[in-house]
Design a protein around this motif. Structure first.
Motif, PDB file in Angstrom:
ATOM      1  N   THR A  58       3.185   9.091  -3.687  1.00 22.72           N
ATOM      2  CA  THR A  58       2.781   7.828  -3.052  1.00 22.72           C
ATOM      3  C   THR A  58       1.450   8.012  -2.315  1.00 22.72           C
ATOM      4  N   THR A  59       0.842   6.884  -1.957  1.00 18.97           N
ATOM      5  CA  THR A  59      -0.432   6.914  -1.218  1.00 18.97           C
ATOM      6  C   THR A  59      -0.253   7.710   0.075  1.00 18.97           C
ATOM      7  N   VAL A  60       0.831   7.426   0.776  1.00 25.38           N
ATOM      8  CA  VAL A  60       1.042   8.060   2.089  1.00 25.38           C
ATOM      9  C   VAL A  60       1.218   9.569   1.921  1.00 25.38           C
ATOM     10  N   GLU A  61       1.997   9.988   0.890  1.00 24.72           N
ATOM     11  CA  GLU A  61       2.171  11.442   0.657  1.00 24.72           C
ATOM     12  C   GLU A  61       0.817  12.073   0.308  1.00 24.72           C
ATOM     13  N   ALA A  62       0.039  11.359  -0.512  1.00 27.04           N
ATOM     14  CA  ALA A  62      -1.255  11.917  -0.939  1.00 27.04           C
ATOM     15  C   ALA A  62      -2.214  12.031   0.243  1.00 27.04           C
ATOM     16  N   MET A  63      -2.145  11.041   1.153  1.00 24.25           N
ATOM     17  CA  MET A  63      -3.025  11.084   2.343  1.00 24.25           C
ATOM     18  C   MET A  63      -2.660  12.294   3.194  1.00 24.25           C
ATOM     19  N   LYS A  64      -1.333  12.460   3.425  1.00 24.30           N
ATOM     20  CA  LYS A  64      -0.879  13.580   4.266  1.00 24.30           C
ATOM     21  C   LYS A  64      -1.315  14.903   3.655  1.00 24.30           C
ATOM     22  N   ALA A  65      -1.234  14.969   2.319  1.00 29.72           N
ATOM     23  CA  ALA A  65      -1.523  16.247   1.633  1.00 29.72           C
ATOM     24  C   ALA A  65      -2.960  16.703   1.884  1.00 29.72           C
ATOM     25  N   ILE A  66      -3.853  15.755   2.171  1.00 28.93           N
ATOM     26  CA  ILE A  66      -5.236  16.213   2.452  1.00 28.93           C
ATOM     27  C   ILE A  66      -5.572  16.015   3.932  1.00 28.93           C
ATOM     28  N   PHE A  82       0.852  -1.206   0.000  1.00 26.19           N
ATOM     29  CA  PHE A  82       0.000   0.000   0.000  1.00 26.19           C
ATOM     30  C   PHE A  82       0.884   1.251   0.000  1.00 26.19           C
ATOM     31  N   ALA A  83       1.883   1.257   0.886  1.00 26.38           N
ATOM     32  CA  ALA A  83       2.710   2.473   1.044  1.00 26.38           C
ATOM     33  C   ALA A  83       3.555   2.714  -0.208  1.00 26.38           C
ATOM     34  N   ARG A  84       3.835   1.638  -0.958  1.00 29.24           N
ATOM     35  CA  ARG A  84       4.720   1.738  -2.134  1.00 29.24           C
ATOM     36  C   ARG A  84       3.981   2.307  -3.362  1.00 29.24           C
ATOM     37  N   LEU A  85       2.653   2.183  -3.379  1.00 31.53           N
ATOM     38  CA  LEU A  85       1.874   2.561  -4.570  1.00 31.53           C
ATOM     39  C   LEU A  85       2.076   4.042  -4.907  1.00 31.53           C
ATOM     40  N   LYS A  86       2.264   4.318  -6.175  1.00 29.79           N
ATOM     41  CA  LYS A  86       2.476   5.708  -6.614  1.00 29.79           C
ATOM     42  C   LYS A  86       1.467   6.045  -7.712  1.00 29.79           C
ATOM     43  N   ASP A  87       1.085   7.332  -7.794  1.00 31.97           N
ATOM     44  CA  ASP A  87       0.217   7.704  -8.918  1.00 31.97           C
ATOM     45  C   ASP A  87       1.090   8.084 -10.117  1.00 31.97           C
TER      46      ASP A  87
END
Ligand code: HGY
Ligand code: MN
Ligand code: MN
Ligand code: MN
Length: 407
Positions: A158-166, A148-153
């Motif tokens: 990454t998923t984790v960066e995108a989650m933090k961003a919102i 999950f953490a490795r997935l990138k758009d």
């Protein structure tokens, strides 16, 4: 129009505004601004029905109606992300149905024995991070925390960066204990023509197609479109195109019930006067028969890898593999019984679309009902279903949820 149908219409209208492509369909990608807007709306409705609201480490949203007992819970809902330029009903119809079932529990002040949890799942379509069924796979342990953490758009976020961003807490949530789930119920639009042709409003889903998703990368050599002789090129796009045009017949020879689609293709550097040095495309393969799906997948891989002899380098990443699923007999018979009790005509139906219910089917009793799609259309702005049919489905799911939660 009755009160329930009006509320449903309001929810559809509200959620349809949260799109990155207004007037060109619904585009609501996971952890985007539009996700955040829809998230806030869904949580508001959950709170208005007295539900205890929380999110897990993947960003799935839960609205819990406590029961006499601590658990296990009956989950009811669907996903709230979309395909690019999709419709307003694929996913949201099921989330709205879950909300309004909880609304009926609230209005009638029903305290269930087992908790009822409305669930809004993320990234079912895979439009941002690829693969799909991400929220349900994360919850059921089918997608490891590392994966999950490795997935990138596509932009490398990454998923984790995108989650933090919102502002979501990217604490990776563990798989939810399967013992904490008693059943999973999902309303979904049919996304096909059968119910409309049969003039039947409710489909009780018996089986869901197997599906696998591959991401293929073809690497060649960039060059000047004008000065590079035709026999001195390793053109990634030509190699990809030659492979892609061989794919449809792999499914055709397997007969009806087996399909293959190349839906996404990105060319790099994508300049009109540059020989492409890289192409990335997806292959979506589905079949009602697992062996046929595997057969098509293996042959597709052979075709892709045989392109290597033309001077390009190809690689294949498996993004999703789900075998065909049969949904839970007992839940199916309750859905049928409650539909009959309510005098609603229904029919058994197979799903050619993949759904979160097929993921939950591995860990709990999963059941699913369909309502008609106008002209059988979906994954496009023209997607439309009748709020009246969603209200009918809510009534069936309410009776079923009462039975399953021991209310
Ligand atoms: O692709 C599907 O079948 C689903 O809409 N994600
Ligand atoms: Mn869907
Ligand atoms: Mn879909
Ligand atoms: Mn009954």
């Amino acid at each position: 129009m009755d009160e329930l149908q009006r509320k449903i219409e309001d929810h559809i209208k509200a959620l349809s505004q949260f799109t990155a492509t207004p007037d060109e369909g619904t585009t609501r990608l996971t952890y985007s601004k539009e996700d955040l807007q829809a998230r806030a709306y869904i949580k508001e409705v959950m709170k208005s029905y007295g539900l205890v609201v929380r999110e897990d480490g993947f960003g799935n949203i839960f609205g819990k109606l406590e029961g006499e007992l601590e658990g296990p819970s009956v989950l009811i809902g669907s996903h709230f992300d979309s395909v690019p330029h999709g419709g307003d009903y694929d996913g949201p119809a099921g989330v709205i149905a879950g909300l309004e079932v909880a609304g009926l529990f609230f209005e009638k002040n029903i305290k269930p024995e087992y908790p009822l949890e409305v669930i809004a799942l993320i990234e079912e379509e895979g439009s941002r991070f690829g693969g799909g069924l991400m929220g349900s796979r994360g919850m059921t342990g089918k997608l490891s925390e590392e994966d999950f953490a490795r997935l990138k758009d596509k932009g490398g976020i990454t998923t984790v960066e995108a989650m933090k961003a919102i502002g979501l807490n990217p604490a990776l949530s563990k798989q939810r204990d399967p013992q904490s789930i008693k059943a999973f119920l999902e309303l979904h639009i049919e996304q096909g023509p059968i119910l409309e042709e049969k003039e039947i409003k409710i489909g009780i889903v018996e089986s869901i197609v197997g599906l696998t998703q591959l991401e293929v990368t073809v690497e060649g050599k960039a060059g000047h479109a004008g000065t590079t002789p035709m026999d001195a090129r390793s053109d990634a796009l030509i190699a990809a195109a030659e492979a892609i045009t061989q794919l449809p017949k792999l499914a055709i020879v397997e007969g009806s019930g087996t399909v293959i689609t190349v839906g996404q293709l990105n060319v790099f550097p994508n300049g009109s006067n540059v020989i492409p040095n890289k192409v990335v495309f997806t292959i979506d393969i589905r079949s009602t028969v697992e062996d046929k799906m595997i057969n098509v997948m293996e042959k597709a891989k052979e075709i892709i890898l045989s392109a290597n002899k033309t001077g390009v380098k190809t690689s294949i990443e498996q993004q999703l593999y789900m075998e065909p699923k049969y949904l839970n007999e007992e839940v199916r018979s309750i859905l049928k019984e409650e539909s009959t009790d309510l005098g609603i005509q229904h029919t058994s139906i197979h799903s050619g679309a993949g759904h979160d219910a097929m993921v939950f089917a591995d860990v709990t009793a999963a059941g699913m009902i369909f309502i008609p799609s106008k002209d059988g259309l979906s994954h496009c702005p023209e997607e439309w279903s009748d709020a009246k049919d969603i209200a009918t489905a809510v009534r069936i799911l309410f009776e079923t949820a009462k039975k399953l939660t021991g209310a």
